[in-house]
Write a protein that holds these residues in place. Structure first.
Motif, PDB file in Angstrom:
ATOM      1  N   GLY A 168       1.837   7.503   4.889  1.00  0.00           N
ATOM      2  CA  GLY A 168       0.613   8.317   4.330  1.00  0.00           C
ATOM      3  C   GLY A 168       0.128   7.383   3.208  1.00  0.00           C
ATOM      4  O   GLY A 168      -1.263   7.464   3.086  1.00  0.00           O
ATOM      5  N   LEU A 169       0.703   7.102   2.251  1.00  0.00           N
ATOM      6  CA  LEU A 169       0.326   6.132   1.070  1.00  0.00           C
ATOM      7  C   LEU A 169      -0.646   4.807   1.820  1.00  0.00           C
ATOM      8  O   LEU A 169      -1.924   4.821   1.119  1.00  0.00           O
ATOM      9  CB  LEU A 169       1.209   5.771   0.373  1.00  0.00           C
ATOM     10  CG  LEU A 169       1.864   6.844  -0.467  1.00  0.00           C
ATOM     11  CD1 LEU A 169       2.875   6.214  -1.526  1.00  0.00           C
ATOM     12  CD2 LEU A 169       0.986   7.571  -1.380  1.00  0.00           C
ATOM     13  N   ILE A 170       0.063   4.263   2.753  1.00  0.00           N
ATOM     14  CA  ILE A 170      -0.896   3.279   3.354  1.00  0.00           C
ATOM     15  C   ILE A 170      -2.126   3.523   4.240  1.00  0.00           C
ATOM     16  O   ILE A 170      -3.148   2.912   4.103  1.00  0.00           O
ATOM     17  CB  ILE A 170       0.182   2.533   4.443  1.00  0.00           C
ATOM     18  CG1 ILE A 170       1.340   1.652   3.659  1.00  0.00           C
ATOM     19  CG2 ILE A 170      -0.597   1.265   5.289  1.00  0.00           C
ATOM     20  CD1 ILE A 170       2.323   1.002   4.367  1.00  0.00           C
TER      21      ILE A 170
ATOM     22  N   GLY B  91      -7.502  -4.494   6.653  1.00  0.00           N
ATOM     23  CA  GLY B  91      -6.749  -5.729   5.875  1.00  0.00           C
ATOM     24  C   GLY B  91      -6.881  -5.701   4.540  1.00  0.00           C
ATOM     25  O   GLY B  91      -6.369  -6.575   3.813  1.00  0.00           O
ATOM     26  N   LYS B  92      -7.106  -4.532   3.969  1.00  0.00           N
ATOM     27  CA  LYS B  92      -7.105  -4.268   2.227  1.00  0.00           C
ATOM     28  C   LYS B  92      -6.165  -3.085   2.332  1.00  0.00           C
ATOM     29  O   LYS B  92      -6.357  -1.930   2.796  1.00  0.00           O
ATOM     30  CB  LYS B  92      -8.443  -4.139   2.014  1.00  0.00           C
ATOM     31  CG  LYS B  92      -9.256  -5.326   2.047  1.00  0.00           C
ATOM     32  CD  LYS B  92     -10.517  -5.251   1.482  1.00  0.00           C
ATOM     33  CE  LYS B  92     -11.551  -6.422   1.476  1.00  0.00           C
ATOM     34  NZ  LYS B  92     -10.918  -7.514   1.036  1.00  0.00           N
ATOM     35  N   TYR B  93      -5.127  -3.047   1.271  1.00  0.00           N
ATOM     36  CA  TYR B  93      -4.385  -1.853   0.913  1.00  0.00           C
ATOM     37  C   TYR B  93      -4.773  -1.672  -0.583  1.00  0.00           C
ATOM     38  O   TYR B  93      -4.471  -2.233  -1.559  1.00  0.00           O
ATOM     39  CB  TYR B  93      -2.930  -2.329   1.174  1.00  0.00           C
ATOM     40  CG  TYR B  93      -1.967  -1.318   0.620  1.00  0.00           C
ATOM     41  CD1 TYR B  93      -2.285   0.043   0.649  1.00  0.00           C
ATOM     42  CD2 TYR B  93      -0.913  -1.578  -0.279  1.00  0.00           C
ATOM     43  CE1 TYR B  93      -1.583   1.082   0.317  1.00  0.00           C
ATOM     44  CE2 TYR B  93      -0.034  -0.484  -0.493  1.00  0.00           C
ATOM     45  CZ  TYR B  93      -0.323   0.808  -0.387  1.00  0.00           C
ATOM     46  OH  TYR B  93       0.360   1.791  -0.755  1.00  0.00           O
TER      47      TYR B  93
ATOM     48  N   ALA C 226       2.279  -4.176   0.224  1.00  0.00           N
ATOM     49  CA  ALA C 226       1.290  -4.685   1.209  1.00  0.00           C
ATOM     50  C   ALA C 226       1.694  -6.287   1.826  1.00  0.00           C
ATOM     51  O   ALA C 226       1.558  -6.380   2.997  1.00  0.00           O
ATOM     52  CB  ALA C 226       0.010  -5.157   0.452  1.00  0.00           C
ATOM     53  N   GLN C 227       2.371  -7.199   1.076  1.00  0.00           N
ATOM     54  CA  GLN C 227       2.832  -8.539   1.667  1.00  0.00           C
ATOM     55  C   GLN C 227       3.911  -8.130   2.844  1.00  0.00           C
ATOM     56  O   GLN C 227       3.871  -8.746   3.961  1.00  0.00           O
ATOM     57  CB  GLN C 227       3.558  -9.052   0.695  1.00  0.00           C
ATOM     58  CG  GLN C 227       4.141 -10.555   1.025  1.00  0.00           C
ATOM     59  CD  GLN C 227       4.756 -11.446  -0.088  1.00  0.00           C
ATOM     60  OE1 GLN C 227       4.554 -11.051  -0.986  1.00  0.00           O
ATOM     61  NE2 GLN C 227       5.482 -12.300   0.236  1.00  0.00           N
ATOM     62  N   THR C 228       4.880  -7.097   2.539  1.00  0.00           N
ATOM     63  CA  THR C 228       5.774  -6.939   3.864  1.00  0.00           C
ATOM     64  C   THR C 228       5.055  -6.276   4.804  1.00  0.00           C
ATOM     65  O   THR C 228       5.545  -6.597   6.129  1.00  0.00           O
ATOM     66  CB  THR C 228       6.743  -5.954   3.255  1.00  0.00           C
ATOM     67  OG1 THR C 228       7.336  -6.542   1.826  1.00  0.00           O
ATOM     68  CG2 THR C 228       7.789  -5.497   4.348  1.00  0.00           C
ATOM     69  N   LEU C 229       3.986  -5.460   4.767  1.00  0.00           N
ATOM     70  CA  LEU C 229       3.369  -4.882   5.614  1.00  0.00           C
ATOM     71  C   LEU C 229       2.449  -6.019   6.541  1.00  0.00           C
ATOM     72  O   LEU C 229       2.559  -6.016   7.812  1.00  0.00           O
ATOM     73  CB  LEU C 229       2.358  -4.079   5.278  1.00  0.00           C
ATOM     74  CG  LEU C 229       1.438  -3.111   6.323  1.00  0.00           C
ATOM     75  CD1 LEU C 229       2.209  -2.300   7.378  1.00  0.00           C
ATOM     76  CD2 LEU C 229       0.323  -2.424   5.504  1.00  0.00           C
TER      77      LEU C 229
ATOM     78  N   PRO D 245      -2.886  -9.977   8.472  1.00  0.00           N
ATOM     79  CA  PRO D 245      -3.052 -10.222   7.002  1.00  0.00           C
ATOM     80  C   PRO D 245      -3.533  -8.720   6.075  1.00  0.00           C
ATOM     81  O   PRO D 245      -4.310  -8.270   6.542  1.00  0.00           O
ATOM     82  CB  PRO D 245      -3.915 -11.212   6.705  1.00  0.00           C
ATOM     83  CG  PRO D 245      -4.776 -11.214   8.227  1.00  0.00           C
ATOM     84  CD  PRO D 245      -3.898 -10.833   9.032  1.00  0.00           C
ATOM     85  N   VAL D 246      -2.727  -8.460   5.007  1.00  0.00           N
ATOM     86  CA  VAL D 246      -3.118  -7.135   4.263  1.00  0.00           C
ATOM     87  C   VAL D 246      -3.230  -7.857   2.861  1.00  0.00           C
ATOM     88  O   VAL D 246      -2.226  -8.291   2.157  1.00  0.00           O
ATOM     89  CB  VAL D 246      -2.144  -6.279   4.492  1.00  0.00           C
ATOM     90  CG1 VAL D 246      -2.459  -5.009   3.521  1.00  0.00           C
ATOM     91  CG2 VAL D 246      -1.897  -5.905   5.972  1.00  0.00           C
TER      92      VAL D 246
END
Length: 288
Positions: free
Chosen positions: A149-151, A159-161, A210-213, A220-221
């Protein structure tokens, strides 16, 4: 017998399903405001009894014959009403002769926290200690289950969080595994008047998320830091009710202030195994 309030909620159902592997269904009491919504539990042999947080007498009747009560905190955001609802449950447990009450709180409960749920938890913990009941307090961190939900739906396509949590870190836990830990505590001894921080290591920043996602999805995120005001504006653009906006913004501010950044072995000990971590969870949701 074990009575569980909020039994049709996510945590209540998870706890009951874990309990069903350890005790007969007839020894479990599901306390619900609307028994019709608990038909599936009743079909499993669980006792279903009506009980409303705002009606102390209904809770006293629902707790009759129970040795232990799991008080799952209410979703009410108004502090005094939330505290009164919990007080109703505590007083009902005393009147029903309950020997032990387990309460689901939050890590680092404080009257000064920007997270709107935290002051209510701090007040209820004080009320529980003053009640004379034997108690166990589960101070739960944020659920891993909250992350999708936060993502949001736009993160992977863009590609942006975006997050206002800054460099703050959170020790996450999976809700179903908290249910297992609760069930284990309620079916074993030695937990009287104990406070457990349900906050396993390691803790993660939103940049880590973000990196783990990016790693598990193969896309890439980029982490993009925004202000809390920007977050509120974005939430309002999605037409979320103002209490929800304040809840999420306050939770994010608490994240930024490291209120959920703990490292406790209690969760693993109660669970009996290593809990699910961030990479495992995100891989299960977003994995290739």
């Amino acid at each position: 017998m074990i009575a569980i309030t909020g039994a049709t909620g996510h945590l209540g159902q998870a706890t009951i399903q874990a309990l069903l592997t350890q005790v007969p269904a007839s020894e479990i009491i599901a306390v619900v405001r609307d028994p019709q919504k608990a038909a599936a539990l009743q079909a499993q042999g669980v006792q279903v009894r009506p009980g409303d947080y705002n009606d102390q007498a209904s809770l006293t009747a629902a707790f009759a014959g129970a040795d232990k009560v799991l008080l799952i905190s209410t979703v009410e955001t108004e502090l005094e009403l939330r505290r009164q609802q919990h007080l109703n449950a505590i007083e009902a447990a005393k009147q029903a002769g309950v020997a032990h009450l387990i309460y689901t709180s939050v890590v680092n409960p404080s009257a000064e926290s920007p997270f709107v749920a935290s002051p209510g938890h701090a007040a209820t913990e004080a009320d529980l200690r003053a009640s004379g009941l034997s108690y166990t307090i589960f101070r739960n961190t944020l659920y891993l289950d909250l992350l999708p939900g936060l993502i949001g739906e736009s993160t992977l396509p863009s590609g942006k969080y975006h997050s206002a949590a800054g460099k703050g870190k959170v020790s996450y836990a999976l809700r179903s595994e908290i249910g297992e830990a609760l069930a284990n505590a309620m079916t074993s001894s030695g937990h009287e008047n104990q406070v457990y921080d349900i906050a396993p290591a390691p803790a993660y920043s939103m940049r880590d998320v973000a990196q783990t996602l990016s790693e598990v999805s193969g896309q890439p995120v980029e982490y993009v830091a925004i202000s809390n005001d920007d977050l509120k504006a974005a939430l309002r653009q999605h037409h979320l009710p103002e209490p929800v906006v304040e809840l999420l913004a306050g939770m994010t501010q608490a994240m930024e202030q490291d209120e959920f950044n703990l490292d406790s072995p209690a969760f693993e000990q109660l669970l009996g195994r290593k809990p699910t971590n961030l990479q495992q969870f995100l891989a299960s949701v977003y994995g290739k």
